[in-house]
Design a protein around this motif. Structure first.
Motif, PDB file in Angstrom:
ATOM      1  N   ASP A  69      31.195  50.327  42.625  1.00 60.49           N
ATOM      2  CA  ASP A  69      31.849  49.163  43.237  1.00 60.49           C
ATOM      3  C   ASP A  69      31.397  47.872  42.561  1.00 60.49           C
ATOM      4  OD1 ASP A  69      33.235  50.737  44.984  1.00 60.49           O
ATOM      5  OD2 ASP A  69      32.013  50.262  46.741  1.00 60.49           O
TER       6      ASP A  69
ATOM      7  N   LYS B  56      33.016  47.556  39.168  1.00 60.59           N
ATOM      8  CA  LYS B  56      34.423  47.204  39.374  1.00 60.59           C
ATOM      9  C   LYS B  56      34.554  45.737  39.761  1.00 60.59           C
ATOM     10  CE  LYS B  56      36.642  50.274  41.718  1.00 60.59           C
ATOM     11  NZ  LYS B  56      37.150  51.053  42.891  1.00 60.59           N
ATOM     12  N   GLY B  57      33.626  45.257  40.597  1.00 61.98           N
ATOM     13  CA  GLY B  57      33.656  43.866  41.034  1.00 61.98           C
ATOM     14  C   GLY B  57      33.410  42.897  39.889  1.00 61.98           C
TER      15      GLY B  57
ATOM     16  N   ASN C 188      33.962  43.478  36.681  1.00 60.27           N
ATOM     17  CA  ASN C 188      35.152  43.535  35.836  1.00 60.27           C
ATOM     18  C   ASN C 188      36.300  42.724  36.420  1.00 60.27           C
ATOM     19  OD1 ASN C 188      33.900  45.107  33.936  1.00 60.27           O
ATOM     20  ND2 ASN C 188      34.980  46.991  34.440  1.00 60.27           N
ATOM     21  N   HIS C 189      36.454  42.802  37.741  1.00 61.27           N
ATOM     22  CA  HIS C 189      37.534  42.066  38.401  1.00 61.27           C
ATOM     23  C   HIS C 189      37.363  40.559  38.206  1.00 61.27           C
ATOM     24  CE1 HIS C 189      40.664  41.180  41.311  1.00 61.27           C
ATOM     25  NE2 HIS C 189      39.829  40.366  41.944  1.00 61.27           N
TER      26      HIS C 189
ATOM     27  N   ASN D 109      38.079  39.712  34.555  1.00 64.08           N
ATOM     28  CA  ASN D 109      39.508  39.839  34.244  1.00 64.08           C
ATOM     29  C   ASN D 109      40.333  38.704  34.842  1.00 64.08           C
ATOM     30  OD1 ASN D 109      39.511  42.159  32.621  1.00 64.08           O
ATOM     31  ND2 ASN D 109      39.450  43.511  34.402  1.00 64.08           N
ATOM     32  N   VAL D 110      40.013  38.319  36.083  1.00 58.31           N
ATOM     33  CA  VAL D 110      40.808  37.282  36.759  1.00 58.31           C
ATOM     34  C   VAL D 110      40.385  35.878  36.333  1.00 58.31           C
ATOM     35  CG1 VAL D 110      41.377  36.237  38.994  1.00 58.31           C
ATOM     36  CG2 VAL D 110      41.346  38.729  38.750  1.00 58.31           C
TER      37      VAL D 110
ATOM     38  N   PRO E  42      45.377  38.030  40.219  1.00 58.84           N
ATOM     39  CA  PRO E  42      44.745  38.706  41.360  1.00 58.84           C
ATOM     40  C   PRO E  42      45.822  39.201  42.315  1.00 58.84           C
ATOM     41  CG  PRO E  42      44.681  36.350  41.676  1.00 58.84           C
ATOM     42  CD  PRO E  42      45.314  36.572  40.322  1.00 58.84           C
TER      43      PRO E  42
ATOM     44  N   SER F 164      34.346  44.707  46.923  1.00 60.88           N
ATOM     45  CA  SER F 164      34.042  44.280  45.562  1.00 60.88           C
ATOM     46  C   SER F 164      35.242  43.668  44.844  1.00 60.88           C
ATOM     47  CB  SER F 164      33.554  45.482  44.740  1.00 60.88           C
ATOM     48  OG  SER F 164      34.564  46.473  44.617  1.00 60.88           O
ATOM     49  N   MET F 165      36.436  43.845  45.404  1.00 56.92           N
ATOM     50  CA  MET F 165      37.642  43.350  44.733  1.00 56.92           C
ATOM     51  C   MET F 165      38.106  42.004  45.271  1.00 56.92           C
ATOM     52  SD  MET F 165      38.048  45.496  42.418  1.00 56.92           S
ATOM     53  CE  MET F 165      39.697  45.152  41.769  1.00 56.92           C
ATOM     54  N   ASP F 166      37.303  41.355  46.098  1.00 53.21           N
ATOM     55  CA  ASP F 166      37.643  40.026  46.594  1.00 53.21           C
ATOM     56  C   ASP F 166      36.402  39.138  46.521  1.00 53.21           C
ATOM     57  OD1 ASP F 166      38.637  37.759  47.729  1.00 53.21           O
ATOM     58  OD2 ASP F 166      39.233  38.660  49.612  1.00 53.21           O
TER      59      ASP F 166
END
Length: 423
Positions: A153, A156-157, A159-160, A163-164, A171, A417-419
């Motif tokens: 997680d 992934k976080g 990387n997010h 990337n954003v 997003p 992890s994606m926010d």
């Protein structure tokens, strides 16, 4: 039939919540004190890394691991070389900080070896990761799998964020969460260059395998002024301090509900601090509060609309309750981070569990009829699952067009992890 299924779901929820506090399940512990680094953004997005840094024995284990040390050494050389040669070619830098699938699998393998060979790692998971609540969605997994999930997680976080807020990828909600600059402009490419060189200049002080990428990602959030996750923290010592003290003295049996949740509604215009829809929602909540249905009003909503507004929905609603209706400060809980209706519920559940509010006592979500209809639509459940991975509430009974009873779900403590703006 639907009512019967709902009652079964409520019973299951209560049992699950109670079990979450049992020794067998070893999940969230309300008495656990969260560890802190020098970055609230890091602590809320990457608690695994904060815990590794702050627990001396665990930090030493990671520092003394030869394969992780060699991995970091190679990464440092790549970053230093990039700082010398990439210039304003931003893509050249990103490859040094993003985690490839191969990288993630390699680190996972090293974590499994550490876990199998060292009892301190097992104790670390039991004493720090599980009771934090940040990994509550994994509570029924083995300790080893929780460790791996926490790492995956986190990767992934990072990387997010890169990337954003580095590469300018869209997003989930571009209108409110996008990068703050033109990614192709010379100015922004120079910012990426400056960020990368800053990491390279301080690389000698980075001893753990994740630190260069972690710092690069956090710097990107800072560059884009996306510090929402740390705004108004620590809440328990600031806006919510008086109410937390009062919670200890409340006779909950005197009230039908524990809290009244009022979801925010952001202004559509700049320089407007509170939307008229939010004012109507607050009026409804005050009526319920004065009927003594609940001792606390939770106002939930962050700095969302319009893009990068300076106004926080929750704080403006709190101000409105105090000034317009003379609601006591210690009868209001502020939840200033939610960016969506999904997280209005999730974040309110977090306050309920962390502040010691009875989690088996029903709560009331009071709002204008259009949002209320949306909340009780099955499509909203699907959105929660799609965006959060679970539904953070169980709806119980609709009382009228404005009020629905609900119960919080303890999985809401799980870190997202994606926010990165509201993890």
């Amino acid at each position: 039939m639907r009512q019967h299924i709902l009652k079964l779901a409520i019973c299951f929820l209560l049992l699950s919540n109670l079990n979450a506090f049992s020794q067998e399940n070893k999940g969230f512990d309300p008495s656990y004190k969260l560890l802190q680094s020098n970055s609230i953004v890091q602590d809320k997005n990457f608690y695994l890394f904060t815990a590794i840094q702050q627990v001396p024995k665990i930090k030493h284990l990671f520092l003394s691991n030869e394969k992780l040390a060699n991995y970091l050494k190679a990464k440092k050389l790549q970053i230093i070389e990039g700082a010398k040669t990439c210039g304003t070619n931003s893509d050249c830098y990103f490859s040094s900080f993003l985690w490839s699938e191969k990288d993630v699998k390699f680190i996972s393998a090293q974590l499994r070896k550490l876990y199998s060979s060292n009892t301190e790692i097992k104790k670390f998971i039991q004493d720090y990761l599980r009771p934090s609540g940040y990994f509550q969605n994994y509570v029924n997994l083995s300790d080893e799998e929780i460790l791996i999930k926490a790492w995956e997680d986190a990767a992934k976080g990072m990387n997010h964020i890169i990337n954003v807020y580095g590469r300018g990828m869209k997003p989930l909600y571009p209108k409110i969460d996008s990068i703050g600059y033109d990614k192709g402009s010379l100015f922004y490419r120079r910012l990426i260059d400056i960020n990368s060189n800053s990491i390279a200049n301080n690389i000698k002080n980075m001893d753990l395998f994740f630190e260069p990428s972690l710092q690069f990602a956090i710097n990107l959030l800072d560059i884009n002024d996306r510090f929402e996750a740390s705004s108004y923290e620590p809440l328990a010592l600031r806006e919510n301090k008086a109410t937390i003290e009062r919670i200890k003295t409340i006779d909950w049996d005197k009230y039908k509900y524990a809290v009244i949740l009022v979801p925010g509604y952001g202004p559509e215009k700049e320089r407007v601090s509170i939307n008229p829809v939010a004012k109507f929602r607050l009026k409804l909540a005050v009526e319920r509060y004065r009927m003594k249905l609940a001792p606390i009003i939770v106002v939930s909503g962050g700095r969302v609309h319009p893009y990068q507004t300076p106004y926080c929905e929750a704080l403006e609603m709190r101000k409105f309750l105090i000034e317009r209706y003379q609601i006591p400060k210690d009868a209001i809980l502020v939840e200033p981070h939610a960016r969506h209706t999904t997280t209005n519920f999730r974040n309110t559940a977090r306050l309920i569990y962390r502040y010691g509010i009875p989690f088996t006592k029903k709560d009331l979500v009071t709002t204008t009829k259009y949002q209320s209809r949306y909340i009780s639509n099955l499509g909203f459940d699907k959105r929660c699952i799609r965006e959060l991975g679970y539904v953070p509430y169980v709806l119980y009974k609709r009382l009228n067009q404005n009020d629905i009873e609900f119960l919080p779900v303890i999985t809401s403590l799980q870190m997202n992890s994606m926010d990165p703006l509201d993890p």
